[in-house]
Motif scaffolding. Structure first.
Motif, mmCIF file in Angstrom:
data_model
loop_
_atom_site.group_PDB
_atom_site.id
_atom_site.type_symbol
_atom_site.label_atom_id
_atom_site.label_comp_id
_atom_site.label_asym_id
_atom_site.label_seq_id
_atom_site.Cartn_x
_atom_site.Cartn_y
_atom_site.Cartn_z
ATOM 1 N N HIS A 347 22.812 21.501 42.700
ATOM 2 C CA HIS A 347 21.850 21.751 41.621
ATOM 3 C C HIS A 347 22.560 21.899 40.276
ATOM 4 O O HIS A 347 22.092 21.373 39.258
ATOM 5 C CB HIS A 347 21.026 23.002 41.926
ATOM 6 C CG HIS A 347 19.926 22.771 42.907
ATOM 7 N ND1 HIS A 347 18.852 21.953 42.655
ATOM 8 C CD2 HIS A 347 19.744 23.233 44.170
ATOM 9 C CE1 HIS A 347 18.041 21.930 43.699
ATOM 10 N NE2 HIS A 347 18.562 22.696 44.637
ATOM 11 N N ASN A 431 12.614 25.533 40.543
ATOM 12 C CA ASN A 431 13.056 24.184 40.924
ATOM 13 C C ASN A 431 13.045 23.997 42.433
ATOM 14 O O ASN A 431 12.606 22.968 42.949
ATOM 15 C CB ASN A 431 14.464 23.917 40.387
ATOM 16 C CG ASN A 431 14.468 23.554 38.918
ATOM 17 O OD1 ASN A 431 13.491 23.038 38.394
ATOM 18 N ND2 ASN A 431 15.566 23.835 38.238
ATOM 19 N N ASP A 432 13.547 25.016 43.162
ATOM 20 C CA ASP A 432 13.650 24.893 44.619
ATOM 21 C C ASP A 432 12.289 24.949 45.294
ATOM 22 O O ASP A 432 12.050 24.253 46.279
ATOM 23 C CB ASP A 432 14.541 26.015 45.179
ATOM 24 C CG ASP A 432 16.005 25.845 44.786
ATOM 25 O OD1 ASP A 432 16.347 24.740 44.309
ATOM 26 O OD2 ASP A 432 16.790 26.800 44.946
ATOM 27 N N SER A 435 9.779 21.572 42.287
ATOM 28 C CA SER A 435 10.616 20.385 42.098
ATOM 29 C C SER A 435 11.254 20.489 40.725
ATOM 30 O O SER A 435 10.852 21.314 39.898
ATOM 31 C CB SER A 435 9.780 19.099 42.179
ATOM 32 O OG SER A 435 8.885 19.011 41.076
ATOM 33 N N HIS A 436 12.237 19.636 40.474
ATOM 34 C CA HIS A 436 12.852 19.615 39.140
ATOM 35 C C HIS A 436 11.854 19.110 38.102
ATOM 36 O O HIS A 436 11.942 19.468 36.924
ATOM 37 C CB HIS A 436 14.096 18.729 39.155
ATOM 38 C CG HIS A 436 15.279 19.410 39.776
ATOM 39 N ND1 HIS A 436 16.061 20.315 39.097
ATOM 40 C CD2 HIS A 436 15.794 19.341 41.027
ATOM 41 C CE1 HIS A 436 17.013 20.760 39.886
ATOM 42 N NE2 HIS A 436 16.877 20.193 41.074
ATOM 43 N N GLN A 437 10.910 18.278 38.523
ATOM 44 C CA GLN A 437 9.897 17.799 37.587
ATOM 45 C C GLN A 437 9.025 18.964 37.111
ATOM 46 O O GLN A 437 8.710 19.072 35.918
ATOM 47 C CB GLN A 437 9.027 16.729 38.252
ATOM 48 C CG GLN A 437 8.020 16.102 37.293
ATOM 49 C CD GLN A 437 7.258 14.955 37.938
ATOM 50 O OE1 GLN A 437 7.458 14.656 39.109
ATOM 51 N NE2 GLN A 437 6.390 14.323 37.193
#
Length: 550
Positions: A347, A431-432, A435-437
């Protein structure tokens, strides 16, 4: 999986058979019957498409072509030839220099109403923006290039423009429209009996279907790819084989995926020059296939080779994927502690990679457009280079000299300056979990909150992954704490439900103020960073500051 190949890689990831380019290079080198405009135009029609099929051959062909174009004294022919040179440069990684030539050629074509050069320059601008990750601009230029292409253009040239539209549509998620354009390319390949073009089109179609998760349709296209190659006695290259192997993994057949890539991975003598840049991806796919079959010892060995090749070739992007694979490898062996540590590194490196890519895009745009005569464009892209592409706030490139100048003025005027570091709480968990989006959406929303809450005279920047900086001039410690608490409250009370559901979003803030005495930017931010740490240690979702810095 190997990305659809067309004006994307900085090296020739899909090489044509030797005769597809070397004859052209040899002909130009010998200058046979090329010293007339008519013969030279015919040669350019072939050379324009050569960089896509065999960039190595095009390198040796374009230099004598430039000399002949200059000797003929035809400005249009010279510009056409320079566009070919720009195409080659872009594929070799010289994106900024290439972009400058393409822009200049595009402006010349606009002024002189030259449709062919206008079409080709828009086509290459599509490739330029695609390399920078600006898929919307790439699609716009790709569509314009097709509209400007003369009706009498060669079918092979039409296919080249259709392929670019298909690729840009794919990358904005318009998969069905993308497939339609690839099918048109495939029809042209059939009419012209162009086997290599057919393979390119089928590979890209299979990739699109795989992206959609339509494994069966992707596999059908992969089988067609193999059949055409077999019927025409053409070897599939590394990109084709990797696409097929990933489709086989998608369908739950890791043993087939390993077998597909085995000749390339296990036999170094079978590797062609054009395969070398794709080989690390093939090794990663093979390692995954081996891991899924439970062959962990061999999978680790393959992954180690992929890591070595990535380091040797400077493939930092793929190194991030190596981290992810290694994490999954540790998990497969039951070593969950090391799997967790490796996943954290994944990450961190992924965020660093994305940040570096954004920085690189900004630099390339600045270099490309600073050289243009159009001052408005130049100033616009200078401004872009000082802004974070995700949030639109300023970046560290802007903030460092700005804060230095502000502190110098503060020393003269005696007016205080307040700096506030803002760091989102538990951002990794966002994020986890999602999502990163979704994480990116949170960052964009936070930037909007800061812009709406902070005074209009303040300077706001994103200076790291989830770290932001607000600078307030002529602001003492008491007023600075008031501004910081308003920011903290605004972030806490915002409606995040449409983005993170029931998960709350908060931030910790560290404040530092100078009362006009001498202090450096580094010292001021160091104190703010210390206070930020105290806010985190004290339970997060709070502001920590001090009265003043002297």
């Amino acid at each position: 999986m190997s990305k659809p190949i067309h004006n994307q890689s900085t090296s020739p990831r899909q090489e044509q058979t030797p005769q597809s380019g070397e004859n052209t290079a040899q002909q130009i080198g010998e200058s046979v019957d090329l010293h007339s405009s008519e013969a030279f135009v015919a040669m350019l029609d072939t050379l324009e498409l050569l960089p896509y099929r065999n960039v190595n051959a095009s390198v040796s062909a374009v230099q004598p072509a430039l000399a002949i174009a200059e000797e003929l004294g035809d400005e249009a022919l010279m510009i056409r030839t320079k566009l070919i040179q720009a195409d080659i440069m872009a594929r070799q990684g010289k994106v900024a220099e290439a972009g400058r030539i393409i822009r200049q050629s595009n402006e010349w074509a606009e002024r002189n109403g030259h449709k062919h050069i206008l079409a080709r320059s828009h086509r290459l601008l599509a490739g330029f923006f695609r390399r920078l990750g600006d898929n919307e601009s790439a699609l716009q230029h790709a569509i314009i290039s097709m509209q400007q292409l003369p009706d009498h253009a060669l079918l092979s040239l039409r296919a080249d423009h259709l392929m670019m539209i298909g690729l840009t549509l794919d990358e904005v998620g318009a998969y069905e429209d993308s497939i339609k354009h690839f099918n048109e390319v495939l029809e042209i390949a059939t009419i012209t009996d162009d086997v290599q073009l057919a393979l390119f089109a089928l590979n890209n179609m299979a990739y699109s279907r795989c992206e959609e998760g339509k494994g069966e349709e992707a596999y059908r296209l992969a089988c067609e790819l193999r059949d055409i190659a077999k019927r025409n006695h053409v070897e599939l290259n590394a990109s084709h084989l990797d696409t097929i192997a990933v489709i086989e993994l998608l369908l739950g057949h890791p043993e087939k995926a390993e077998a597909t890539l085995a000749p390339l991975v296990n036999d170094p003598l079978s590797r062609r020059l054009g395969d070398l840049s794709v080989l690390p991806e093939c090794l990663l796919t093979t390692a995954e296939a081996q891991r899924l079959q439970g062959n962990l010892k061999q999978a680790q060995k393959t992954l180690n080779e992929a890591r070595h090749m990535c380091r040797e070739q400077g493939l930092s992007g793929l190194m991030v994927r190596v981290r992810l694979q290694q994490s999954e490898m540790y998990a497969a062996t039951g070593d969950y502690r090391r799997a967790y540590e490796e996943h954290k590194l994944y990450h961190q490196e992924n965020e660093a990679k994305r940040s570096a890519e954004r920085e690189a895009r900004a630099r390339i745009l600045q270099i490309t457009f600073d050289a243009e005569e159009a001052r408005r464009d130049s100033e616009y892209f200078k401004e872009m280079a000082q802004r974070d592409p995700l949030t639109g706030l300023h970046n560290r490139r802007f903030m460092d000299p700005y804060l230095d100048e502000l502190l110098s003025q503060s020393l003269i005027s005696g007016q205080p300056v307040t700096a506030v570091l803002i760091d989102l709480d538990h951002f990794k968990e966002i994020n986890d979990t999602f999502s990163h989006q979704v994480g990116d959406t949170v960052l964009v929303h936070l930037a909007k909150i800061m812009s709406l809450t902070a005074p209009s005279s303040s300077a706001l920047a994103r200076i790291g992954g989830e770290e932001f900086l607000a600078v307030f001039k002529d602001t003492d410690a008491e007023q600075g704490m008031l501004y910081a608490n308003r920011l903290c409250q605004a972030i806490r009370s915002a409606d995040w439900s449409s983005i993170t559901g029931k998960m709350s979003v908060t931030a910790s803030l560290g404040v530092s103020t100078t009362d006009g005495t001498r202090i450096t930017r580094t010292e001021l931010l160091s104190i703010a960073d210390h206070n930020l740490y105290e806010a985190k240690r004290g339970g997060r979702n709070r502001v920590v500051g001090c009265k003043s810095v002297s």
